[in-house]
Design a protein around this motif. Structure first.
Motif, mmCIF file in Angstrom:
data_model
loop_
_atom_site.group_PDB
_atom_site.id
_atom_site.type_symbol
_atom_site.label_atom_id
_atom_site.label_comp_id
_atom_site.label_asym_id
_atom_site.label_seq_id
_atom_site.Cartn_x
_atom_site.Cartn_y
_atom_site.Cartn_z
ATOM 1 N N LYS A 1 0.817 -1.210 0.000
ATOM 2 C CA LYS A 1 0.000 0.000 0.000
ATOM 3 C C LYS A 1 0.856 1.268 0.000
ATOM 4 O O LYS A 1 0.601 2.209 -0.748
ATOM 5 N N ASP A 2 1.853 1.315 0.860
ATOM 6 C CA ASP A 2 2.640 2.549 0.922
ATOM 7 C C ASP A 2 4.016 2.282 1.529
ATOM 8 O O ASP A 2 4.240 1.225 2.133
ATOM 9 N N ALA A 3 4.891 3.269 1.356
ATOM 10 C CA ALA A 3 6.276 3.134 1.818
ATOM 11 C C ALA A 3 6.729 4.447 2.433
ATOM 12 O O ALA A 3 6.217 5.512 2.070
ATOM 13 N N TYR A 4 7.676 4.367 3.351
ATOM 14 C CA TYR A 4 8.360 5.574 3.853
ATOM 15 C C TYR A 4 9.851 5.389 3.669
ATOM 16 O O TYR A 4 10.398 4.315 3.968
ATOM 17 N N SER A 5 10.496 6.412 3.144
ATOM 18 C CA SER A 5 11.939 6.323 2.895
ATOM 19 C C SER A 5 12.703 6.898 4.085
ATOM 20 O O SER A 5 12.178 7.717 4.843
ATOM 21 N N PHE A 6 13.958 6.465 4.199
ATOM 22 C CA PHE A 6 14.788 6.847 5.344
ATOM 23 C C PHE A 6 16.204 7.167 4.873
ATOM 24 O O PHE A 6 16.592 6.835 3.743
ATOM 25 N N SER A 7 16.967 7.763 5.793
ATOM 26 C CA SER A 7 18.337 8.157 5.459
ATOM 27 C C SER A 7 19.285 6.966 5.406
ATOM 28 O O SER A 7 20.409 7.096 4.921
ATOM 29 N N SER A 8 18.881 5.807 5.917
ATOM 30 C CA SER A 8 19.702 4.586 5.846
ATOM 31 C C SER A 8 18.798 3.399 6.136
ATOM 32 O O SER A 8 17.667 3.572 6.650
ATOM 33 N N GLY A 9 19.315 2.211 5.852
ATOM 34 C CA GLY A 9 18.565 1.010 6.221
ATOM 35 C C GLY A 9 18.396 0.933 7.726
ATOM 36 O O GLY A 9 17.328 0.567 8.232
ATOM 37 N N MET A 10 19.445 1.281 8.476
ATOM 38 C CA MET A 10 19.364 1.226 9.932
ATOM 39 C C MET A 10 18.323 2.213 10.464
ATOM 40 O O MET A 10 17.626 1.919 11.435
ATOM 41 N N ALA A 11 18.207 3.388 9.827
ATOM 42 C CA ALA A 11 17.182 4.352 10.258
ATOM 43 C C ALA A 11 15.790 3.766 10.022
ATOM 44 O O ALA A 11 14.884 3.927 10.854
ATOM 45 N N ALA A 12 15.613 3.069 8.888
ATOM 46 C CA ALA A 12 14.309 2.449 8.588
ATOM 47 C C ALA A 12 13.986 1.375 9.630
ATOM 48 O O ALA A 12 12.872 1.320 10.166
ATOM 49 N N ILE A 13 14.971 0.526 9.921
ATOM 50 C CA ILE A 13 14.734 -0.593 10.848
ATOM 51 C C ILE A 13 14.505 -0.052 12.270
ATOM 52 O O ILE A 13 13.542 -0.421 12.946
ATOM 53 N N ALA A 14 15.387 0.841 12.714
ATOM 54 C CA ALA A 14 15.285 1.348 14.090
ATOM 55 C C ALA A 14 13.979 2.111 14.291
ATOM 56 O O ALA A 14 13.263 1.908 15.280
ATOM 57 N N THR A 15 13.649 2.986 13.336
ATOM 58 C CA THR A 15 12.426 3.787 13.482
ATOM 59 C C THR A 15 11.198 2.886 13.495
ATOM 60 O O THR A 15 10.274 3.083 14.299
ATOM 61 N N THR A 16 11.196 1.894 12.613
ATOM 62 C CA THR A 16 10.023 1.013 12.527
ATOM 63 C C THR A 16 9.886 0.175 13.797
ATOM 64 O O THR A 16 8.774 -0.026 14.308
#
Ligand SMILES: Cc1ncc(COP(=O)(O)O)c(C=O)c1O
Length: 417
Positions: free
Chosen positions: A95-110
């Motif tokens: 359905k949707d995506a959010y982009s992040f400054s790094s893979g670690m930022a995506a994983i940690a934030t999620t």
């Protein structure tokens, strides 16, 4: 926006839509490619608009589709981020995506958006060293505990024994970094759904295979995560990450936490990732063709003890059925155990001339590294053994070079060991 009707767009493939979705040239002087929107803030036409846009960004009321919600400030939204996110979501069929400054930022934030102190995770290992450290140390310090099971066919049965009323997520990398072990995402989802309350999320880091050769949400993942630094970026010139979901509440939680923690990419990073998405499929397919040749060479080499490559799985291998269910191709990551230990692995790495001795993966150039001493060096000794990260393990990421040159390089480096 595209001239295609919704029905016409629905029959198009991601590689077609990745060239146009989410961008209307007539909002940008007819530019065929999106400009870089290098602005930190956006003007409101009137104060009432500003009030309305903020309310929607806080998840209040009934917001319209995201690209109609109004631009506010580049930590919250920006056209370059939104174009990239719409196209990645198309690739993933989510359905949707959010982009992040790094893979670690995506994983940690999620993880922070979805877990609270007292919650527990079940983690299939191995996982990337940074993720491992995040879970073992940072999340633990916040009171989020984790139980670990080895990736592979037995993972669902082992996970079942560890589920408690506090379990909030099952975290999977499949294929796992660095040993390419596969875990059955669909069986994990079934396990999660059997628990009362429906609170267990199946989270999959799809960096190693996707989105071209695997789309975990199609087999049950609730959340899909990426280091976009790898195949999505694909040129070792940008660091980025993505989190995707289908559920509105999850998407809203990820968006709110990204805005709070400030882990979004800058507009130029998002622009670069959008540019890279256009060639994702042809890069990934060429890398895979090369990897198949390299894997066949390594399997036959007397100095190689074992090769871990999805393309070598055959009927009868325990993980073959998972491969057929979850993957449309084996991709281009190969790990192999060299005969000997660290001295032999290092001698091999030091003699490579075409392959670059560097961490990371999924780029146009071929890379080689030693997980036990490099990407996974922070793992506790017991976890290294659990994840097969031993001193004789070498990880290769195969690029788009001519495969004959890659074989020549591997041949001469193995001869020097
Ligand atoms: C599987 C996997 N997930 C996540 C990450 C972290 O991504 P990044 O380096 O973009 O923060 C990596 C990095 O190598 C990875 O291999």
């Amino acid at each position: 926006m595209t001239k295609l009707t919704d029905a016409e767009a629905a029959r198009m493939h991601p590689e077609t839509l990745a060239l146009s979705a989410g961008f209307d040239p007539w909002l940008s002087e007819g530019a065929v490619k999106p400009p870089v929107f290098l602005t930190s803030t956006f003007a409101f036409k009137c104060a009432a608009d500003g009030k309305k846009f903020f309310a929607w960004a806080h998840g209040e009321g009934t917001p319209p589709p995201r690209h109609e919600q109004g631009l506010i400030y580049s930590r919250i939204n920006n056209p370059n981020l939104e174009i990239f996110e719409e196209r990645v979501a198309l690739w993933e069929g989510m359905k949707d995506a959010y982009s992040f400054s790094s893979g670690m930022a995506a994983i940690a934030t999620t993880l922070l958006a979805t877990h609270h102190p007292g919650d527990e995770m079940i983690v299939c290992v191995p996982v990337y060293g940074g993720t491992d450290a995040l879970i073992h140390h940072f999340l633990k310090s916040l009171g989020i505990a984790a139980h670990f099971v080895p990736a592979g066919v037995d993972a669902p049965a082992l996970a079942e024994k560890l589920i408690t009323s506090r379990t909030r997520s099952i975290f999977i990398e499949s294929p796992a970094n660095p040993n390419n072990r596969l875990t059955d995402i669909g069986r994990m989802k079934e396990l999660a759904m059997r628990q009362p309350g429906g609170r267990i999320l199946v989270m999959v880091d799809n960096t190693m295979a996707g989105p071209v050769f695997a789309q975990p949400a199609r087999v049950g993942a609730d959340i899909v995560l990426y280091s976009a630094t790898k195949f999505i970026g694909g040129h070792s010139d940008v660091v980025g990450g993505v989190a995707l979901a289908n559920d509105d509440a999850l998407l809203s939680a990820i968006a709110q936490h990204r805005a709070l923690l400030g882990g979004m990419p800058n507009p130029y990073t998002a622009w670069l990732l959008t540019r890279s998405l256009e060639t994702l499929k042809i890069r990934a397919e060429q890398q895979q063709r090369n990897a198949e040749v390299v894997a066949a060479f390594l399997v036959a080499h007397p100095k190689v003890r074992q090769v871990c490559y999805l393309g070598l799985l055959a009927p009868g291998d325990p993980e073959y059925a998972i491969y057929r269910k979850q993957h449309t191709g084996p991709g281009s990551l190969i790990s192999f155990y060299i005969r000997g230990g660290e001295p032999e692995a290092f001698a091999f790495l030091d003699h490579l001339k075409v392959f670059k001795l560097a961490v990371s993966l999924g780029s146009t150039e071929s890379l080689a590294q030693h997980p036990a001493a490099m990407t996974h060096s922070g793992l506790a000794p017991a976890d290294k053994i659990l994840g097969g990260v031993t001193d004789d393990l070498v990880r290769l990421s195969i690029g788009i070079e001519n495969s004959e040159d890659l074989i020549w390089d591997l041949q001469q480096a193995l001869a020097a060991v």
